[in-house]
Design an enzyme around this catalytic site. Structure first.
Site, PDB file in Angstrom:
ATOM      1  N   LYS A   1       0.131   8.468  12.716  1.00 21.42           N
ATOM      2  CA  LYS A   1       1.684   7.916  12.753  1.00 21.42           C
ATOM      3  C   LYS A   1       2.020   7.767  14.247  1.00 21.42           C
ATOM      4  O   LYS A   1       2.977   6.900  14.560  1.00 21.42           O
ATOM      5  CB  LYS A   1       2.564   8.858  12.114  1.00 21.42           C
ATOM      6  CG  LYS A   1       2.480   8.754  10.503  1.00 21.42           C
ATOM      7  CD  LYS A   1       3.105   7.840   9.691  1.00 21.42           C
ATOM      8  CE  LYS A   1       2.594   6.991   8.737  1.00 21.42           C
ATOM      9  NZ  LYS A   1       2.211   7.788   7.411  1.00 21.42           N
TER      10      LYS A   1
ATOM     11  N   LYS B   1      -6.929   0.762   3.638  1.00 19.25           N
ATOM     12  CA  LYS B   1      -6.454   0.912   2.320  1.00 19.25           C
ATOM     13  C   LYS B   1      -5.181  -0.022   2.008  1.00 19.25           C
ATOM     14  O   LYS B   1      -4.466  -0.236   2.810  1.00 19.25           O
ATOM     15  CB  LYS B   1      -6.028   2.466   2.265  1.00 19.25           C
ATOM     16  CG  LYS B   1      -6.700   3.473   1.402  1.00 19.25           C
ATOM     17  CD  LYS B   1      -6.173   4.745   1.128  1.00 19.25           C
ATOM     18  CE  LYS B   1      -4.530   5.043   1.204  1.00 19.25           C
ATOM     19  NZ  LYS B   1      -4.266   6.164   0.707  1.00 19.25           N
TER      20      LYS B   1
ATOM     21  N   LYS C   1       1.853  -0.368   1.160  1.00 16.99           N
ATOM     22  CA  LYS C   1       3.056  -0.963   0.478  1.00 16.99           C
ATOM     23  C   LYS C   1       3.718  -1.894   1.410  1.00 16.99           C
ATOM     24  O   LYS C   1       4.578  -2.719   1.080  1.00 16.99           O
ATOM     25  CB  LYS C   1       4.091   0.072   0.207  1.00 16.99           C
ATOM     26  CG  LYS C   1       3.679   1.028  -1.174  1.00 16.99           C
ATOM     27  CD  LYS C   1       4.759   2.045  -1.355  1.00 16.99           C
ATOM     28  CE  LYS C   1       4.369   2.818  -2.518  1.00 16.99           C
ATOM     29  NZ  LYS C   1       5.444   3.923  -2.722  1.00 16.99           N
TER      30      LYS C   1
END
Ligand code: TRP
Length: 327
Positions: free
Chosen positions: A112, A193, A196
């Site tokens: 992050k 992966k 969203k």
């Protein structure tokens, strides 16, 4: 006594098939064997960039998805994390026994930081501590999660051990359970992966047309340039999706057709689109029912929070006593 299960999902919009095959499918099985609490973790949602105007809607979307996918409020408590500020109080207390150096080494933290170098806040660093509190406040035994969350569960166990050692046995050590092991990869960059963001995830609520639209440009076996080339299903992301929703016979046939250059990637995707559409047909129907009944959803959340609050406050009373905050 049934084991206690806790799991949470971030409020970043509707669920996609990666969430489903990676985690939620295994949660649903647990509902009959365990005492489950499922949460939308909106406090966690504040640690990365977000739009306050969208926040409420986004978490409501996840709740609707949860209900439609089969979280049964008669069996499990469905909660929104911030309806239970007890989580943050325990998070604070656990934070005081967690070395910063451990948190700085957490892989998701480092990711992050690389992703949003301008958004490195204290909440992001202590994210796993709040997650530990989510789990420990219900004295959970089992935490169904995707693989990427394993370091967080390991840390929750470390924190529980440390608390027990310093203040006396309080928390059971939670165990992670991985769902069937399906790691659903991104349609357009299968080295990552499915996520969203970027609108590339196949949502559970996508109509068959939307699914088909997303599948058409999806990456297949990169070495296969034309239909007459023989393809290799083992390196094809579309083939791995077939394994999740298509029948054994279909999979065999697809494998043969691909290797034998008997059909093109679009033909293969068409079958996948049909099967994905069918897999979530019931989901789409149920979701519409909940969507048109917000009072009912509110009631479910109220009941969930009440049940969870009782457990959370009991643990907090014990923790406050053991740490000397209360007598
Ligand atoms: N960190 C999890 C994720 O990003 C979400 C989460 C927060 C969670 N608290 C939790 C998962 C507690 C399991 C248990 O997916």
């Amino acid at each position: 006594m049934k084991p206690r299960v806790f799991s949470g999902i971030r409020p970043s919009g509707r669920l996609h098939i990666g969430n489903y095959f990676g985690a939620i499918k295994s949660w649903l099985k647990l509902q009959d064997e365990a005492d489950c609490i499922f949460a939308v973790v909106d406090y966690h949602g504040l640690t990365t960039p977000f739009d306050p105007k969208e926040m409420f809607k986004e978490k409501y979307e996840v709740i609707l998805d949860y209900l439609a996918v089969g979280v049964d409020p008669k069996k499990s408590a469905l909660v929104i994390q911030s309806d239970l500020p007890e989580h943050t109080e325990l998070g604070w207390i656990l934070g005081t026994i967690t070395p910063v150096s451990i948190l700085e080494r957490v892989p998701t933290f480092k990711e992050k930081v690389a992703q949003h170098p301008e958004y490195v806040n204290l909440g992001l660093l202590s994210y796993p501590v709040l997650m530990a509190a989510d789990i420990l406040i219900y004295k959970s035994n089992i935490v169904p999660v995707g693989e990427d969350q394993l370091p967080h569960i390991e840390l929750a166990r470390e924190i529980a051990k440390r608390f027990n050692r310093i203040f006396g046995k309080t928390f059971p050590l939670p165990k992670a359970v991985l769902s069937s092991g399906a790691r659903v990869m991104s349609l357009y960059d299968p080295s990552k992966k499915m996520s969203k963001t970027g609108g590339e995830g196949i949502l559970l609520s996508d109509s068959p047309e939307e699914i088909w639209k997303k599948l058409q440009p999806a990456v297949t076996d990169p070495a296969r340039k034309r239909i007459s080339d023989s393809g290799n299903p083992d390196v094809c992301n579309i083939y791995s999706l077939h394994k999740l929703v298509s029948s054994a016979d279909e999979i065999k046939e697809i494998n043969g057709n691909c290797r034998g250059a008997k059909f093109g990637c679009l033909d293969c995707k068409k079958i996948l689109a049909k099967n994905l559409g069918m897999e979530f047909e019931d989901f789409r129907r149920k979701r519409k029912v909940f969507e048109s009944n917000p009072e009912k959803v509110k009631e479910i959340l109220k009941n969930g929070a009440e049940k969870a609050r009782e457990l959370a406050q009991k643990t907090l009373r014990e923790v406050r006593k053991k740490t000397g905050l209360d007598i």
